[in-house]
Design an enzyme around this catalytic site. Structure first.
Site, PDB file in Angstrom:
ATOM      1  N   GLU A   1      35.073  -6.094  37.806  1.00 62.71           N
ATOM      2  CA  GLU A   1      35.047  -4.731  38.351  1.00 62.71           C
ATOM      3  C   GLU A   1      33.836  -4.579  39.263  1.00 62.71           C
ATOM      4  O   GLU A   1      32.873  -5.317  39.141  1.00 62.71           O
ATOM      5  CB  GLU A   1      34.897  -3.656  37.256  1.00 62.71           C
ATOM      6  CG  GLU A   1      35.173  -4.071  35.867  1.00 62.71           C
ATOM      7  CD  GLU A   1      34.936  -2.966  34.851  1.00 62.71           C
ATOM      8  OE1 GLU A   1      33.764  -2.621  34.620  1.00 62.71           O
ATOM      9  OE2 GLU A   1      35.945  -2.486  34.301  1.00 62.71           O
TER      10      GLU A   1
ATOM     11  N   LYS B   1      30.346  -3.104  40.553  1.00 64.81           N
ATOM     12  CA  LYS B   1      29.174  -2.588  39.850  1.00 64.81           C
ATOM     13  C   LYS B   1      28.521  -1.531  40.732  1.00 64.81           C
ATOM     14  O   LYS B   1      27.980  -1.831  41.790  1.00 64.81           O
ATOM     15  CB  LYS B   1      28.184  -3.713  39.573  1.00 64.81           C
ATOM     16  CG  LYS B   1      26.936  -3.231  38.864  1.00 64.81           C
ATOM     17  CD  LYS B   1      26.065  -4.396  38.444  1.00 64.81           C
ATOM     18  CE  LYS B   1      24.923  -3.942  37.583  1.00 64.81           C
ATOM     19  NZ  LYS B   1      24.011  -3.007  38.255  1.00 64.81           N
TER      20      LYS B   1
ATOM     21  N   ASP C   1      25.676   1.161  41.310  1.00 70.18           N
ATOM     22  CA  ASP C   1      24.335   1.405  40.801  1.00 70.18           C
ATOM     23  C   ASP C   1      24.127   2.901  40.685  1.00 70.18           C
ATOM     24  O   ASP C   1      23.829   3.582  41.648  1.00 70.18           O
ATOM     25  CB  ASP C   1      23.318   0.774  41.750  1.00 70.18           C
ATOM     26  CG  ASP C   1      22.056   0.411  41.017  1.00 70.18           C
ATOM     27  OD1 ASP C   1      22.057   0.492  39.771  1.00 70.18           O
ATOM     28  OD2 ASP C   1      21.074   0.071  41.682  1.00 70.18           O
TER      29      ASP C   1
ATOM     30  N   TYR D   1      33.626   2.849  31.914  1.00 70.66           N
ATOM     31  CA  TYR D   1      33.850   1.399  31.880  1.00 70.66           C
ATOM     32  C   TYR D   1      33.744   0.800  30.491  1.00 70.66           C
ATOM     33  O   TYR D   1      33.917  -0.397  30.317  1.00 70.66           O
ATOM     34  CB  TYR D   1      32.917   0.669  32.835  1.00 70.66           C
ATOM     35  CG  TYR D   1      31.435   0.971  32.675  1.00 70.66           C
ATOM     36  CD1 TYR D   1      30.756   0.651  31.500  1.00 70.66           C
ATOM     37  CD2 TYR D   1      30.723   1.564  33.708  1.00 70.66           C
ATOM     38  CE1 TYR D   1      29.416   0.926  31.350  1.00 70.66           C
ATOM     39  CE2 TYR D   1      29.373   1.840  33.570  1.00 70.66           C
ATOM     40  CZ  TYR D   1      28.726   1.521  32.385  1.00 70.66           C
ATOM     41  OH  TYR D   1      27.399   1.798  32.243  1.00 70.66           O
TER      42      TYR D   1
ATOM     43  N   LYS E   1      25.301 -10.272  41.276  1.00 67.00           N
ATOM     44  CA  LYS E   1      24.723  -9.385  42.290  1.00 67.00           C
ATOM     45  C   LYS E   1      24.934  -9.928  43.701  1.00 67.00           C
ATOM     46  O   LYS E   1      24.923 -11.131  43.921  1.00 67.00           O
ATOM     47  CB  LYS E   1      23.212  -9.237  42.034  1.00 67.00           C
ATOM     48  CG  LYS E   1      22.850  -8.695  40.660  1.00 67.00           C
ATOM     49  CD  LYS E   1      23.027  -7.206  40.561  1.00 67.00           C
ATOM     50  CE  LYS E   1      21.845  -6.453  41.071  1.00 67.00           C
ATOM     51  NZ  LYS E   1      20.884  -6.040  40.065  1.00 67.00           N
TER      52      LYS E   1
ATOM     53  N   CYS F   1      -7.107  12.263  57.133  1.00 67.86           N
ATOM     54  CA  CYS F   1      -5.719  12.722  57.137  1.00 67.86           C
ATOM     55  C   CYS F   1      -5.260  13.002  58.567  1.00 67.86           C
ATOM     56  O   CYS F   1      -5.919  13.758  59.286  1.00 67.86           O
ATOM     57  CB  CYS F   1      -5.607  13.993  56.296  1.00 67.86           C
ATOM     58  SG  CYS F   1      -3.995  14.770  56.410  1.00 67.86           S
TER      59      CYS F   1
ATOM     60  N   CYS G   1      -4.593  17.014  59.016  1.00 69.75           N
ATOM     61  CA  CYS G   1      -5.603  18.076  58.995  1.00 69.75           C
ATOM     62  C   CYS G   1      -7.018  17.570  59.228  1.00 69.75           C
ATOM     63  O   CYS G   1      -7.947  18.367  59.305  1.00 69.75           O
ATOM     64  CB  CYS G   1      -5.535  18.845  57.676  1.00 69.75           C
ATOM     65  SG  CYS G   1      -6.180  17.903  56.282  1.00 69.75           S
TER      66      CYS G   1
ATOM     67  N   CYS H   1      -5.118  12.644  50.999  1.00 71.67           N
ATOM     68  CA  CYS H   1      -5.862  13.638  51.763  1.00 71.67           C
ATOM     69  C   CYS H   1      -6.563  14.573  50.785  1.00 71.67           C
ATOM     70  O   CYS H   1      -5.961  15.054  49.839  1.00 71.67           O
ATOM     71  CB  CYS H   1      -4.897  14.417  52.640  1.00 71.67           C
ATOM     72  SG  CYS H   1      -5.599  15.925  53.287  1.00 71.67           S
TER      73      CYS H   1
ATOM     74  N   CYS I   1      -4.450  21.528  54.298  1.00 64.31           N
ATOM     75  CA  CYS I   1      -3.595  20.540  54.944  1.00 64.31           C
ATOM     76  C   CYS I   1      -2.162  21.056  55.071  1.00 64.31           C
ATOM     77  O   CYS I   1      -1.562  21.442  54.079  1.00 64.31           O
ATOM     78  CB  CYS I   1      -3.615  19.245  54.131  1.00 64.31           C
ATOM     79  SG  CYS I   1      -2.557  17.973  54.835  1.00 64.31           S
TER      80      CYS I   1
HETATM   81  S1  IVH Z   1      29.235  -2.626  31.528  1.00 60.80           S
HETATM   82  C1  IVH Z   1      27.434  -3.610  27.430  1.00 60.80           C
HETATM   83  N1  IVH Z   1      30.377  -2.218  33.849  1.00 60.80           N
HETATM   84  O1  IVH Z   1      24.918  -1.581  35.383  1.00 60.80           O
HETATM   85  C2  IVH Z   1      27.743  -3.584  28.868  1.00 60.80           C
HETATM   86  N2  IVH Z   1      28.090  -1.656  33.594  1.00 60.80           N
HETATM   87  O2  IVH Z   1      22.755  -3.488  35.258  1.00 60.80           O
HETATM   88  C3  IVH Z   1      27.567  -2.262  29.467  1.00 60.80           C
HETATM   89  N3  IVH Z   1      27.076  -0.649  35.597  1.00 60.80           N
HETATM   90  O3  IVH Z   1      23.747  -0.559  32.245  1.00 60.80           O
HETATM   91  C4  IVH Z   1      27.659  -2.232  30.932  1.00 60.80           C
HETATM   92  N4  IVH Z   1      28.878  -0.720  36.848  1.00 60.80           N
HETATM   93  O4  IVH Z   1      24.671   1.219  33.906  1.00 60.80           O
HETATM   94  C5  IVH Z   1      29.239  -2.141  33.126  1.00 60.80           C
HETATM   95  N5  IVH Z   1      31.493  -1.885  35.841  1.00 60.80           N
HETATM   96  C6  IVH Z   1      30.383  -1.783  35.111  1.00 60.80           C
HETATM   97  C7  IVH Z   1      29.205  -1.253  35.644  1.00 60.80           C
HETATM   98  C8  IVH Z   1      28.060  -1.205  34.856  1.00 60.80           C
HETATM   99  C9  IVH Z   1      27.609  -0.368  36.801  1.00 60.80           C
HETATM  100  C10 IVH Z   1      25.672  -0.404  35.231  1.00 60.80           C
HETATM  101  C11 IVH Z   1      25.455   0.053  33.821  1.00 60.80           C
HETATM  102  C12 IVH Z   1      24.643  -1.046  33.202  1.00 60.80           C
HETATM  103  C13 IVH Z   1      23.933  -1.602  34.391  1.00 60.80           C
HETATM  104  C14 IVH Z   1      23.426  -3.010  34.144  1.00 60.80           C
END
Ligand code: IVH
Length: 697
Positions: free
Chosen positions: A120, A122, A124, A231, A319, A413, A416, A431, A437
């Site tokens: 899936e 990921k 952030d 998820y 990643k 600064c 000012c 500053c 300022c």
């Molecule tokens: S599973 C026990 N699935 O990434 C496993 N996490 O870097 C729980 N995250 O803490 C995580 N997309 O906040 C999972 N498809 C995904 C995700 C995901 C983003 C985040 C999640 C996790 C962090 C780890």
């Protein structure tokens, strides 16, 4: 590394652990990281390498045993029924192969046995756990440190993707775990709005999502277009499901969005194919992703594989590498933030990095520029790691124009002209002209008029901004000269005769002010309400305080020694006070203000002696959650108590915070009254109410 002695290794590990904890706090609690993800990973990798070689030397606060950072103060805490974990990272194809091999070995699978994964995207964002009882949302929590998170129920209820009730059929008890995030477009719109309003920008969608959820006022959260996808499951009051895909199906059926596109992959080559497709198409998705996640599909296998310290063995995050580009750095400009921090920013020849046109990059601080020897005119390498504001990773020295000079960071600064100084051990230059300022003015004026300071009703944020932008109020003293513009203000939209009259009255009512409130209102760094009171108590009159502070500018002078002799005022606070007085712009603004006011001498309130803390000896131990130790001490002293570091039979009260150790035990042995933090606050509040005197309020 082999050359390190155990003492050196222990020292380095302790230092690294401290830095990691610091950056974790910035990232997880303040949502304002100071270093790039790559620099953070470098710290962690170095720590991990040392720890592998010297496991017995790991410090008590071992970053490997901790997920994220403890929950921030301000939200109530939620204990997770099942720990919320993080994921280990894979960066290369080889890392993914190793991941699969480890699983095969662990489960002792035959070579021909298929290994299926759910892959899936990921995103952030900020992970959250949503608890439903009988189909109704009853609680939402952040991950926090994995064991204890923050209670964000009220905020989560404002998120459209978070259903208030589940679609039937559902188990009595259900916890859905997932990610709160922002779409790219919504994120850009949010930052554009913030820029227009003079608010600091969020570095990336993750910080924006986290910052939006961590608002004590849910209406702010509601105004942000947050989204959620599920998820994973936490606690569930029904028979276990069979596979990860099954979990996804159920999460969807209960009424949640899933992170798409996902795929069931059999074996590593299929995982890598998915990874490449996602890397190529990531910008077509409405949200930013920083990689993909692989999870073993069979739940019985997930269970057998279990966890190691912070992460499951059955899942990994693969990643994406950060995108890079090269361009010319045209100019280094210095921005002054609302708190006076000078931040260097690189103005770049526009270039596309990671699907976004970039023309500016943050340079963090003075040391960073020196360390990388970044100069105007240099060709620099840029990297965008999910962040909107890219990092400069290196300089191509071979292409440096002749005659280029090292960048000299200003010590004044640019806004000012006040001096800009670095605190000892700090990277940031600030500053010192806080009162005048322009970059800090609105923030300072807001503080000046706030409830615990001058408490001027009718001068809220918006009016301050308006008056400041029109140059009617430039420094605090101008507030008391606003009368001159009365006729003009009455004509204004949204003001009117009545409200102007009320405001003028409120201002006049504060022309006489207690010395401690006056000192607090100045907004000197580290001088909060309690410290201001200590100063007022010690110096009694404004004239005396001002004269003594001018003399205290010289460290080691009699006045300096007198200042640091005040219990609870250490050298760091004293230095901040001295710095304030070293800046002529400040003393000018101060005197200007004093001309307008009657600053009442501090009177020891007669009621002091009736304070339940008067003359009592008190010991603080453990971690306070509602206020720092220094503030608690200052508060106790302001109420006439003596604060001691050790418990004896003479001690009257021991206040125990979290993780209190031997002092709490000793107190019990000696029969000393033990107070919880809340009980102590209640006692202090009784004392404070007694202290209220007419000139104080
Ligand atoms: S599973 C026990 N699935 O990434 C496993 N996490 O870097 C729980 N995250 O803490 C995580 N997309 O906040 C999972 N498809 C995904 C995700 C995901 C983003 C985040 C999640 C996790 C962090 C780890």
């Amino acid at each position: 590394m082999a050359a390190l002695t155990p003492i050196e290794a222990a020292a380095e590990m302790a230092a690294l652990a401290q830095q990691i904890a610091h950056h974790d706090r910035l990232y997880h609690q303040k949502d304002a990281p100071e270093i790039s993800d790559a620099d953070y990973d470098a710290l962690r990798n170095r720590y991990r390498a040392l720890r592998e070689q010297y496991p017995h030397l790991a410090p008590k606060d071992d970053p490997e045993q901790r997920v994220g950072a403890a929950p921030a103060a301000g939200f109530s805490k939620v204990m997770h029924s099942i720990a919320m974990l993080s994921l280990n990272n894979a960066f290369t194809d080889e890392d993914v192969e190793d991941f699969a091999t480890r699983i095969r070995r662990f489960l002792q699978l035959q070579d021909d046995e298929a290994l299926a994964f759910v892959a899936e995207p990921k995103i952030d964002g900020l992970s959250a756990s949503l608890r439903y009882e009988n189909g109704r949302l009853v609680q939402a929590a952040t991950r926090g440190d994995g064991t204890v998170g923050e209670n964000i129920t009220a905020n989560a209820r404002t998120i459209q993707d978070v259903p208030q009730t589940l679609r039937a059929p559902y188990p009595d008890l259900l916890e859905i775990r997932g990610e709160i995030y922002l779409n790219r477009e919504d994120f850009i719109a949010l930052n554009t709005r913030r820029e227009a309003e003079g608010e600091p920008l969020f570095a990336n969608p993750r910080n924006a999502a986290a910052g939006s959820v961590r608002q004590l006022d849910p209406s702010i959260t509601a105004s942000r277009p947050l989204r959620f996808f599920g998820y994973a499951l936490g606690q569930i009051g029904t028979n276990k499901l069979g596979s990860q895909n099954d979990i996804r199906d159920h999460i969807k059926r209960w009424g949640f969005a899933l992170n798409e596109p996902s795929r069931l992959c059999r074996g590593v080559p299929e995982l890598l194919a998915y990874y490449r497709e996602m890397a190529a198409s990531r910008y077509a998705l409405p949200f930013d992703i920083d990689g993909v996640v692989y999870k073993i599909n069979r739940l019985d296998w997930q269970e057998r594989l279990g966890f190691i310290s912070r992460a499951p063995r059955w899942a990994i995050a693969h990643k994406f590498p950060p995108e890079q580009a090269e361009t010319r750095l045209n100019k280094i400009v210095i921005q002054v933030g609302r708190t006076g921090a000078l931040t260097p920013v690189a103005e770049l020849e526009p270039v596309t990095v990671g699907g976004v046109v970039v023309s500016r990059a943050t340079l963090h601080n003075e040391d960073e520029i020196a360390r990388k020897d970044i100069r105007e005119g240099d060709i620099v390498r840029l990297q965008r790691a999910g962040d909107v504001i890219p990092q400069i990773t290196s300089v191509d020295v071979s292409r440096r124009p002749t005659g280029s000079k090292a960048f000299v960071f200003p010590d004044h600064c640019p806004e000012c002209g006040s001096r800009a100084e670095r605190e000892e051990g700090m990277a940031v230059r600030r500053c010192e002209g806080g009162l005048i300022c322009p970059s800090q003015a609105i923030e300072r004026l807001r503080h000046f008029t706030s409830r615990l300071a001058f408490n001027i009703e009718g001068l809220g944020d918006q009016r301050i901004r308006e008056l400041w932008e029109e140059k009617l109020i430039q420094s605090p003293a101008d507030i008391f000269r606003l009368q001159r513009h009365r006729a003009m203000l009455e004509q204004r939209e949204g003001w009117g005769e009545k409200s102007v009259a009320k405001l003028m009255q409120a201002i006049e009512a504060r022309r006489t002010i207690a010395l401690d409130k006056f000192i607090y209102a100045l907004g000197i760094r580290q001088v909060g309400e309690a410290t201001a009171k200590l100063l007022a108590r010690h110096y009694k009159s404004f004239a005396n305080w001002r004269a003594c502070m001018m003399n205290a500018r010289e460290e080691g002078s009699a006045a300096w020694n007198d200042l640091i002799a005040i219990e609870q005022i250490g050298t760091l606070v004293a230095r901040d006070i001295a710095r304030f007085f070293e800046e002529p712009h400040n003393t000018k603004a101060l005197d200007d203000l004093a001309q307008e006011l009657t600053i009442a001498d501090y009177e020891t309130p007669a009621a002091d002696q009736e304070s339940p803390l008067f003359g009592k000896t008190i010991v603080f131990t453990g971690t306070m959650e509602k206020m720092g130790r220094a503030e608690a001490k200052a508060k106790a002293e302001a109420l006439g108590a003596h604060v001691s570091g050790s418990v004896s039979a003479k001690t009257n009260y021991v206040v125990v915070g979290a993780d209190a150790g031997s002092k709490a035990t000793k107190a019990k042995e000696l029969g000393v009254t033990v107070l919880s933090e809340d009980e102590w606050l209640a006692l202090a509040e009784t004392g404070r109410n007694m202290q209220k005197t007419p000139n104080n309020r």
